[in-house]
Scaffold this motif. Structure first.
Motif, PDB file in Angstrom:
ATOM      1  N   LEU A  65     -17.598 -48.925  10.100  1.00  0.00           N
ATOM      2  CA  LEU A  65     -16.062 -49.297   9.798  1.00  0.00           C
ATOM      3  C   LEU A  65     -15.626 -49.471  11.116  1.00  0.00           C
ATOM      4  N   LYS A  66     -15.141 -50.731  11.679  1.00  0.00           N
ATOM      5  CA  LYS A  66     -14.197 -50.687  12.821  1.00  0.00           C
ATOM      6  C   LYS A  66     -13.124 -50.102  13.014  1.00  0.00           C
ATOM      7  N   GLY A  67     -12.636 -49.284  13.943  1.00  0.00           N
ATOM      8  CA  GLY A  67     -11.639 -48.724  13.977  1.00  0.00           C
ATOM      9  C   GLY A  67     -11.559 -47.233  13.360  1.00  0.00           C
ATOM     10  N   ARG A  68     -12.761 -46.890  12.894  1.00  0.00           N
ATOM     11  CA  ARG A  68     -12.928 -45.810  12.008  1.00  0.00           C
ATOM     12  C   ARG A  68     -12.273 -44.627  12.727  1.00  0.00           C
ATOM     13  N   ARG A  69     -12.681 -44.269  14.004  1.00  0.00           N
ATOM     14  CA  ARG A  69     -12.375 -43.153  14.790  1.00  0.00           C
ATOM     15  C   ARG A  69     -10.893 -42.966  15.046  1.00  0.00           C
ATOM     16  N   VAL A  70     -10.339 -44.451  14.978  1.00  0.00           N
ATOM     17  CA  VAL A  70      -8.524 -44.304  15.355  1.00  0.00           C
ATOM     18  C   VAL A  70      -7.854 -43.785  13.967  1.00  0.00           C
ATOM     19  N   LEU A  71      -8.492 -44.624  12.945  1.00  0.00           N
ATOM     20  CA  LEU A  71      -7.963 -44.068  11.580  1.00  0.00           C
ATOM     21  C   LEU A  71      -8.260 -42.569  11.173  1.00  0.00           C
ATOM     22  N   ASN A  72      -9.159 -42.126  11.716  1.00  0.00           N
ATOM     23  CA  ASN A  72      -9.475 -40.708  11.206  1.00  0.00           C
ATOM     24  C   ASN A  72      -8.533 -39.711  12.148  1.00  0.00           C
ATOM     25  N   PHE A  73      -8.246 -40.245  13.362  1.00  0.00           N
ATOM     26  CA  PHE A  73      -7.521 -39.449  14.278  1.00  0.00           C
ATOM     27  C   PHE A  73      -5.900 -39.397  13.658  1.00  0.00           C
ATOM     28  N   MET A  74      -5.492 -40.726  13.095  1.00  0.00           N
ATOM     29  CA  MET A  74      -4.253 -40.773  12.478  1.00  0.00           C
ATOM     30  C   MET A  74      -3.991 -39.907  11.283  1.00  0.00           C
ATOM     31  N   VAL A  75      -5.177 -39.790  10.566  1.00  0.00           N
ATOM     32  CA  VAL A  75      -5.256 -38.812   9.237  1.00  0.00           C
ATOM     33  C   VAL A  75      -4.829 -37.565   9.915  1.00  0.00           C
ATOM     34  N   LEU A  76      -5.908 -37.169  10.583  1.00  0.00           N
ATOM     35  CA  LEU A  76      -5.692 -35.841  11.273  1.00  0.00           C
ATOM     36  C   LEU A  76      -4.422 -35.284  11.772  1.00  0.00           C
ATOM     37  N   PHE A  77      -3.857 -36.459  12.695  1.00  0.00           N
ATOM     38  CA  PHE A  77      -2.656 -36.220  13.379  1.00  0.00           C
ATOM     39  C   PHE A  77      -1.528 -35.901  12.292  1.00  0.00           C
ATOM     40  N   THR A  78      -1.509 -36.416  11.067  1.00  0.00           N
ATOM     41  CA  THR A  78      -0.492 -36.257  10.224  1.00  0.00           C
ATOM     42  C   THR A  78      -0.532 -34.764   9.542  1.00  0.00           C
ATOM     43  N   MET A  79      -1.732 -34.177   9.551  1.00  0.00           N
ATOM     44  CA  MET A  79      -1.975 -32.762   9.198  1.00  0.00           C
ATOM     45  C   MET A  79      -1.134 -31.783   9.958  1.00  0.00           C
ATOM     46  N   ILE A  80      -1.073 -32.170  11.339  1.00  0.00           N
ATOM     47  CA  ILE A  80      -0.473 -31.359  12.551  1.00  0.00           C
ATOM     48  C   ILE A  80       0.874 -31.502  12.682  1.00  0.00           C
ATOM     49  N   PHE A  81       1.399 -32.899  12.619  1.00  0.00           N
ATOM     50  CA  PHE A  81       2.637 -33.219  12.810  1.00  0.00           C
ATOM     51  C   PHE A  81       3.221 -34.094  11.986  1.00  0.00           C
ATOM     52  N   SER A  82       4.293 -33.807  11.158  1.00  0.00           N
ATOM     53  CA  SER A  82       4.885 -34.571  10.152  1.00  0.00           C
ATOM     54  C   SER A  82       6.139 -35.667  10.878  1.00  0.00           C
ATOM     55  N   GLY A  83       6.578 -36.462   9.944  1.00  0.00           N
ATOM     56  CA  GLY A  83       7.795 -37.406  10.513  1.00  0.00           C
ATOM     57  C   GLY A  83       9.134 -36.556  10.400  1.00  0.00           C
ATOM     58  N   GLY A  84       9.334 -35.345   9.570  1.00  0.00           N
ATOM     59  CA  GLY A  84      10.502 -34.866   9.496  1.00  0.00           C
ATOM     60  C   GLY A  84      11.195 -35.179   8.287  1.00  0.00           C
ATOM     61  N   ILE A  85      12.024 -34.390   7.918  1.00  0.00           N
ATOM     62  CA  ILE A  85      12.871 -34.823   6.688  1.00  0.00           C
ATOM     63  C   ILE A  85      13.924 -36.021   6.575  1.00  0.00           C
ATOM     64  N   ILE A  86      14.706 -35.988   7.870  1.00  0.00           N
ATOM     65  CA  ILE A  86      15.485 -36.870   7.974  1.00  0.00           C
ATOM     66  C   ILE A  86      14.919 -38.330   8.270  1.00  0.00           C
ATOM     67  N   PRO A  87      14.020 -38.528   9.059  1.00  0.00           N
ATOM     68  CA  PRO A  87      13.102 -39.864   9.284  1.00  0.00           C
ATOM     69  C   PRO A  87      12.631 -40.151   7.983  1.00  0.00           C
ATOM     70  N   THR A  88      12.085 -39.230   7.281  1.00  0.00           N
ATOM     71  CA  THR A  88      11.578 -39.457   5.851  1.00  0.00           C
ATOM     72  C   THR A  88      12.656 -40.140   5.086  1.00  0.00           C
ATOM     73  N   TYR A  89      13.714 -39.412   5.068  1.00  0.00           N
ATOM     74  CA  TYR A  89      14.781 -40.006   3.856  1.00  0.00           C
ATOM     75  C   TYR A  89      15.072 -41.371   4.276  1.00  0.00           C
ATOM     76  N   LEU A  90      15.509 -41.605   5.702  1.00  0.00           N
ATOM     77  CA  LEU A  90      15.988 -42.900   6.347  1.00  0.00           C
ATOM     78  C   LEU A  90      15.053 -44.032   5.938  1.00  0.00           C
ATOM     79  N   VAL A  91      13.782 -43.715   6.292  1.00  0.00           N
ATOM     80  CA  VAL A  91      12.624 -44.798   5.644  1.00  0.00           C
ATOM     81  C   VAL A  91      12.616 -45.180   4.232  1.00  0.00           C
ATOM     82  N   ILE A  92      12.895 -44.075   3.116  1.00  0.00           N
ATOM     83  CA  ILE A  92      12.904 -44.310   1.806  1.00  0.00           C
ATOM     84  C   ILE A  92      14.164 -44.866   1.334  1.00  0.00           C
TER      85      ILE A  92
END
Length: 290
Positions: free
Chosen positions: A107-134
């Motif tokens: 799969l092309k871009g597999r490493r980048v996608l895996n890194f993005m998934v792993l990144f979300t385990m360490i850092f989250s968007g936060g409550i306020i940004p999440t609420y604003l997006v919703i």
């Protein structure tokens, strides 16, 4: 000091210590549970006067009848069922599809996608940004805010991806040679072979959705759409703040609170035994390969 072993090469003292520890842990866990069950069948007078007890002197089901006659409780229970069933279905479908795609080394871009998934385990968007997006998506007071916000759990995705990598590639190659499309291959071959892993994460997602509380109070403003956990919290707040009306209103007595806890936990207690046989197998198969 000489250590004796039984015929199987195990130390009896060590084995006995383990069983003693497990027995003590079982007593510590069962004590509060038995008290909650017993209190739900006891009278208010007995709860207030006896304190802690394992078996009530007088058994009654008034608390359950009183609770099940409350339209607000039944509505919140139904809301939790809808959230759990729909949310878990969305979770499993999206997680399995993404995990299957990321398990393919070509799969092309597999490493980048895996890194993005792993990144979300360490850092989250936060409550306020999440609420604003919703809010900008117009999902406030919609269950889609709960479904989409927690559609894929990164940890579950990584473990399921590892499980898919353990499936022999020869099976997929044989299916492709026979003219099987990728989607048909996934649903007809991969999914049946992955039932232990899918059953395990179905349980994980079902527990998460059934116990949803924080995102519900954050995104759902209409009390008629609240899930059961939010209703139980309101029950505690109203009861402790003395806001109950005495005439014709629902009285949140201690027995009623205990009955609400039992009814809330009952669905998961009923479902878990049917998925338990897949639980350990699914976790182990998904963790042997990174």
């Amino acid at each position: 000091m000489k250590i004796s072993y039984d015929s199987r090469g195990k130390d009896p003292l060590f084995t006995g210590s383990i069983y003693l520890f497990l027995l003590a842990a079982l007593v510590c866990l069962l004590g509060p549970f038995i008290y909650v069950v017993s209190s739900s069948f006891a009278t208010e007078h007995e709860i207030l006067n006896r304190g802690f007890f394992l078996f009530p002197k007088e058994w009654t089901i008034e608390a359950y009848g009183y609770l099940l006659s409350n339209d607000n409780f039944l509505t919140s229970f139904n809301n939790s069922v809808v959230i759990t069933v729909c949310g878990t279905a969305i979770n499993i479908v999206l997680t399995s599809l993404m995990a299957y795609g990321l398990s393919k080394t070509w799969l092309k871009g597999r490493r980048v996608l895996n890194f993005m998934v792993l990144f979300t385990m360490i850092f989250s968007g936060g409550i306020i940004p999440t609420y604003l997006v919703i809010r900008e998506l117009g999902l406030i007071n919609s269950y889609w805010a709960l479904y989409l916000n927690s559609a894929i759990a990164p940890f579950n995705l990584i473990v399921m991806r590892s499980f898919f990598q353990t499936i022999p590639s020869e099976l997929e190659e044989a299916a492709r040679i026979d003219g099987c499309s990728e989607l048909r291959l996934f649903w007809r071959i991969i999914i049946p072979l992955s039932m232990p892993s899918i059953a395990t994460f179905t349980l994980f997602y079902a527990v998460f959705n059934w116990n949803t509380y924080f995102y519900a109070i954050l995104f759902i403003n209409n009390s008629a759409d609240w899930p059961l956990q939010v209703y139980l919290r309101q029950m505690l707040v109203v009861s402790s703040s003395g806001m109950e009306e005495q005439a014709g209103a629902f009285q949140y007595t201690p027995a009623v609170k205990m009955a609400a806890v039992i009814i809330t936990a009952l669905p998961l207690l009923v479902v878990y035994p049917f998925l338990q046989k897949h639980f350990n197998k699914g976790m182990m198969l998904g963790s042997v390969k990174g």
